[in-house]
Design an enzyme around this catalytic site. Structure first.
Site, PDB file in Angstrom:
ATOM      1  N   GLU A   1       0.851  -1.199   0.000  1.00 19.11           N
ATOM      2  CA  GLU A   1       0.000   0.000   0.000  1.00 19.11           C
ATOM      3  C   GLU A   1       0.880   1.240   0.000  1.00 19.11           C
ATOM      4  O   GLU A   1       2.103   1.142   0.159  1.00 19.11           O
ATOM      5  CB  GLU A   1      -0.956  -0.022   1.204  1.00 19.11           C
ATOM      6  CG  GLU A   1      -2.026  -1.098   1.067  1.00 19.11           C
ATOM      7  CD  GLU A   1      -2.993  -1.152   2.228  1.00 19.11           C
ATOM      8  OE1 GLU A   1      -3.041  -0.219   3.033  1.00 19.11           O
ATOM      9  OE2 GLU A   1      -3.705  -2.160   2.321  1.00 19.11           O
TER      10      GLU A   1
ATOM     11  N   HIS B   1      -8.999   9.426   2.583  1.00 21.70           N
ATOM     12  CA  HIS B   1      -8.574   8.331   1.705  1.00 21.70           C
ATOM     13  C   HIS B   1      -8.761   8.800   0.269  1.00 21.70           C
ATOM     14  O   HIS B   1      -9.820   9.333  -0.070  1.00 21.70           O
ATOM     15  CB  HIS B   1      -9.415   7.079   1.984  1.00 21.70           C
ATOM     16  CG  HIS B   1      -8.801   5.832   1.430  1.00 21.70           C
ATOM     17  ND1 HIS B   1      -8.683   5.606   0.083  1.00 21.70           N
ATOM     18  CD2 HIS B   1      -8.255   4.756   2.046  1.00 21.70           C
ATOM     19  CE1 HIS B   1      -8.095   4.429  -0.105  1.00 21.70           C
ATOM     20  NE2 HIS B   1      -7.815   3.899   1.078  1.00 21.70           N
TER      21      HIS B   1
ATOM     22  N   ARG C   1      -0.790   8.849   1.412  1.00 16.88           N
ATOM     23  CA  ARG C   1      -2.187   9.240   1.183  1.00 16.88           C
ATOM     24  C   ARG C   1      -2.439  10.736   1.131  1.00 16.88           C
ATOM     25  O   ARG C   1      -3.255  11.207   0.349  1.00 16.88           O
ATOM     26  CB  ARG C   1      -3.039   8.685   2.313  1.00 16.88           C
ATOM     27  CG  ARG C   1      -3.557   7.366   1.966  1.00 16.88           C
ATOM     28  CD  ARG C   1      -4.463   6.856   3.008  1.00 16.88           C
ATOM     29  NE  ARG C   1      -4.420   5.419   2.835  1.00 16.88           N
ATOM     30  CZ  ARG C   1      -4.936   4.566   3.675  1.00 16.88           C
ATOM     31  NH1 ARG C   1      -5.536   4.993   4.759  1.00 16.88           N
ATOM     32  NH2 ARG C   1      -4.870   3.285   3.425  1.00 16.88           N
TER      33      ARG C   1
ATOM     34  N   HIS D   1     -11.486   9.459   6.232  1.00 14.39           N
ATOM     35  CA  HIS D   1     -11.278   8.022   6.424  1.00 14.39           C
ATOM     36  C   HIS D   1     -10.782   7.664   7.825  1.00 14.39           C
ATOM     37  O   HIS D   1     -11.226   6.692   8.413  1.00 14.39           O
ATOM     38  CB  HIS D   1     -10.243   7.567   5.382  1.00 14.39           C
ATOM     39  CG  HIS D   1      -9.911   6.116   5.418  1.00 14.39           C
ATOM     40  ND1 HIS D   1     -10.846   5.138   5.174  1.00 14.39           N
ATOM     41  CD2 HIS D   1      -8.740   5.458   5.653  1.00 14.39           C
ATOM     42  CE1 HIS D   1     -10.266   3.945   5.243  1.00 14.39           C
ATOM     43  NE2 HIS D   1      -8.996   4.110   5.561  1.00 14.39           N
TER      44      HIS D   1
ATOM     45  N   ARG E   1      -1.082   8.815   9.017  1.00 10.73           N
ATOM     46  CA  ARG E   1      -0.924   7.376   9.294  1.00 10.73           C
ATOM     47  C   ARG E   1      -0.457   6.618   8.052  1.00 10.73           C
ATOM     48  O   ARG E   1      -1.005   6.802   6.952  1.00 10.73           O
ATOM     49  CB  ARG E   1      -2.278   6.810   9.743  1.00 10.73           C
ATOM     50  CG  ARG E   1      -2.282   5.336  10.019  1.00 10.73           C
ATOM     51  CD  ARG E   1      -3.677   4.910  10.380  1.00 10.73           C
ATOM     52  NE  ARG E   1      -4.569   5.109   9.275  1.00 10.73           N
ATOM     53  CZ  ARG E   1      -5.066   4.143   8.507  1.00 10.73           C
ATOM     54  NH1 ARG E   1      -4.764   2.883   8.751  1.00 10.73           N
ATOM     55  NH2 ARG E   1      -5.877   4.424   7.517  1.00 10.73           N
TER      56      ARG E   1
HETATM   57  C1  SIN Z   1      -7.406   0.519   2.417  1.00 11.92           C
HETATM   58  O1  SIN Z   1      -7.688  -0.656   2.217  1.00 11.92           O
HETATM   59  O2  SIN Z   1      -7.077   1.288   1.527  1.00 11.92           O
HETATM   60  C2  SIN Z   1      -7.505   1.042   3.812  1.00 11.92           C
HETATM   61  C3  SIN Z   1      -6.366   0.606   4.605  1.00 11.92           C
HETATM   62  C4  SIN Z   1      -6.147   1.536   5.731  1.00 11.92           C
HETATM   63  O3  SIN Z   1      -6.835   2.542   5.846  1.00 11.92           O
HETATM   64  O4  SIN Z   1      -5.216   1.291   6.497  1.00 11.92           O
END
Ligand code: SIN
Length: 543
Positions: free
Chosen positions: A119, A242, A288, A349, A384
């Protein structure tokens, strides 16, 4: 109505509340209080997974580095190290409790290993997941583990209103928790629960914004309740947006996991331009805050309502197997993600700030613990790192339970007064509640969103002061309902976010203010502290 006595009271039934309850249930009686059905928590909607170092190609040092880079200089490095180092052990606990993570076959040996996802902001593949429904699988495993536990009672449809503290009772002693008032939604009676140890795990406050990936329950209840009880709150200006929430008139709050970009998905403008390429070396997988701001800018520049997330270049069977929930949900809305780009917008988010706690969940009030999104340990700093939050909940819950094991159990004995309710129920006035809900959420989105200015924050504050007076007046006179209690919490949390955002006169991580566009060295080592009846202040991150 009789007072209910417990050794431990836990508010919330997400990963923090359930795992903590399991850990203390061998010591004494536990009451879990949850405002809807037991599985209805933020955890249940987590898609991406849990970040932890489990591969030989990775190291805890790299995970620490990635976390601190995302956190934009505000992470408490000692806390980061502690939480991330313990990741693998807590993951093992979860597996022993029945959690099933997705696996893959190693082609050379035919053996199986965990399928690690990637991610934004992570330099390595390290996200353990259960396809794209990780949170649902965690809830299933934990609820199964606590089912029929002789020491755990679950109170569903019970709404925690306010803590009963020494100060509230007018007792002359160092302030501490004695219990809590709880609304039983089924009969609208307010009950008294008594305990010397109360743990808040009620999640975040996404519903304070008009657009959010969070479920309806995320109304900032824990932070608002703790603030009213005089507990210090940290860093509320850092609300994480998000970048990719599904844009569709009929879809409410559906997240498109960052894991889609981790597997190659590309953010594009509506005319197909991969505009993240110009914004950051990590392109669509940048942290993010950077992606959300770039999308916001692109939409404003082009005058469009959404951008695209395109994963159509990947084989369809892979997409359908890796993201079954996203695939099916989008298909319901007429979007075949194997053939079409997904329309997406940023949405609120995650709350990176919260109740100030140690890594063992201790707050500034004796007898009160906080774990998970509701708490601020210092792990996330100003932004975060994706998928660090479920891990934080596990590690902090574990240590809070360990800490409580060293405190001898003492039955709560102080007489607690019954709840006094306003007695007016005038249905004509319910419009005030729904109107104010809408007004707060729109106001926060327009004036306290992804990009802020001094003037907009001032405007927002003026409005919130009026709303607070009106809601408090209503609260004092009318019989409490869930909607009214949530509204009261929302307005408190909105006020805290605005106050914290106004206080931080710089741009850092998730807090971007056009009038103070740069990092300011003075702020580099300071958290934003809010306490009831005191002006907002800042404090060094490792005092
Ligand atoms: C996501 O699946 O994009 C969310 C994961 C997160 O917010 O840590």
């Amino acid at each position: 109505m009789a007072t209910r006595d417990y050794d431990y009271i836990v508010l919330g039934s997400g990963i923090a509340g359930l795992y903590f309850s399991l850990k203390v249930a061998d010591l004494g009686k536990v009451a879990i209080i949850t405002k809807k059905h037991r599985a209805e928590s933020n955890t249940n909607y987590a898609q991406g997974g849990i970040a932890a170092v489990t591969s030989k190609e990775d190291s805890v040092e790299k995970h620490i580095e990635d976390t601190c880079i995302a956190g934009a200089g505000l992470c408490h490095r000692d806390v980061v190290k502690k939480i991330l180092t313990e990741g693998p052990a807590r993951i093992q606990d979860l597996v022993e409790l029945g959690m099933e993570f997705s696996e893959r076959e190693i082609s050379e040996t035919g053996e199986r290993e965990w399928d690690l996802g990637k991610e934004g902001g992570h330099s390595k593949r390290r996200i353990l997941h259960a396809k794209d429904v990780t949170g649902r699988e965690i809830e299933r495993a934990l609820l199964h583990a606590i089912a029929n536990h002789p020491n755990i009672d679950i109170f569903e449809n019970h709404f925690a209103i306010d803590l009963i503290t020494s100060h509230r009772l007018g007792i002359d002693e160092p302030n501490r928790c004695h219990g809590i008032y709880v609304l039983d939604r089924s009969n609208r009676q307010v009950e008294v629960f008594r305990s010397n140890a109360i743990t808040i795990g009620t999640g975040g406050c996404g519903k304070v914004y008009l657009y959010t990936t969070n479920p309806d329950i995320a109304t900032g209840d824990g932070v608002a309740m703790a603030y009213r009880a005089g507990v210090p709150i940290l860093n509320m200006e850092f609300v994480q947006f998000h970048p990719t929430c599904l844009y569709h008139p009929k879809a409410k709050t559906f997240l498109i996991s960052e894991a889609v970009r981790g597997e190659g998905g590309i953010i594009k403008s509506q005319d197909g331009r991969p505009f993240m390429d110009e914004c950051h070396p990590l392109k669509s997988l940048a942290p993010r805050d950077i992606v959300a701001r770039a999308i916001d800018r692109e939409m404003k520049r082009e005058g469009t309502d959404y951008v695209h997330l395109d994963i159509t270049h990947k084989p369809a069977p892979f997409i359908m197997d890796r993201f079954p929930n996203i695939y099916q949900t989008c298909l319901q809305y007429g979007i075949d993600i194997t053939k079409q780009p997904i329309p997406v917008v940023p949405a609120a988010h995650y709350q990176c700030g919260g109740i100030k706690t140690t890594p063992s969940g201790e707050t500034g009030l004796r007898g009160l613990y906080a774990i998970g999104e509701v708490a601020c340990t210092g792990l996330h700093g100003a932004n975060r790192l994706a998928s660090n939050s479920l891990l934080e909940a596990l590690v902090v819950a574990y240590h809070a339970a360990e800490q409580l094991k060293s405190v001898p159990l003492e039955a709560p004995s102080r007489e607690l007064p019954p709840w006094e309710d306003g007695d007016v129920t005038d249905p004509d006035e319910l419009v005030v509640v729904s109107h104010n809900w809408d007004e707060i959420r729109r106001l926060m989105w327009d004036y306290v969103g992804i990009v802020r200015t001094k003037k907009r924050l001032e405007r927002a504050q003026k409005r919130i002061v009026n709303l607070q007076t009106e809601i408090q007046d209503y609260y004092l006179n009318f019989q409490v309902t869930t909607d009214l209690l949530e509204l009261r919490n929302l307005v408190t949390v909105a006020d805290l976010i605005i106050k914290a955002a106004k206080t931080r006169e710089e741009s850092r991580g998730l807090h971007f203010n056009i009038d103070f566009p740069d990092l300011d060295a003075v702020w580099g080592n300071r958290d934003t502290l809010l306490e009831r009846d005191r002006s907002p202040s800042s404090q060094p991150i490792n005092p």
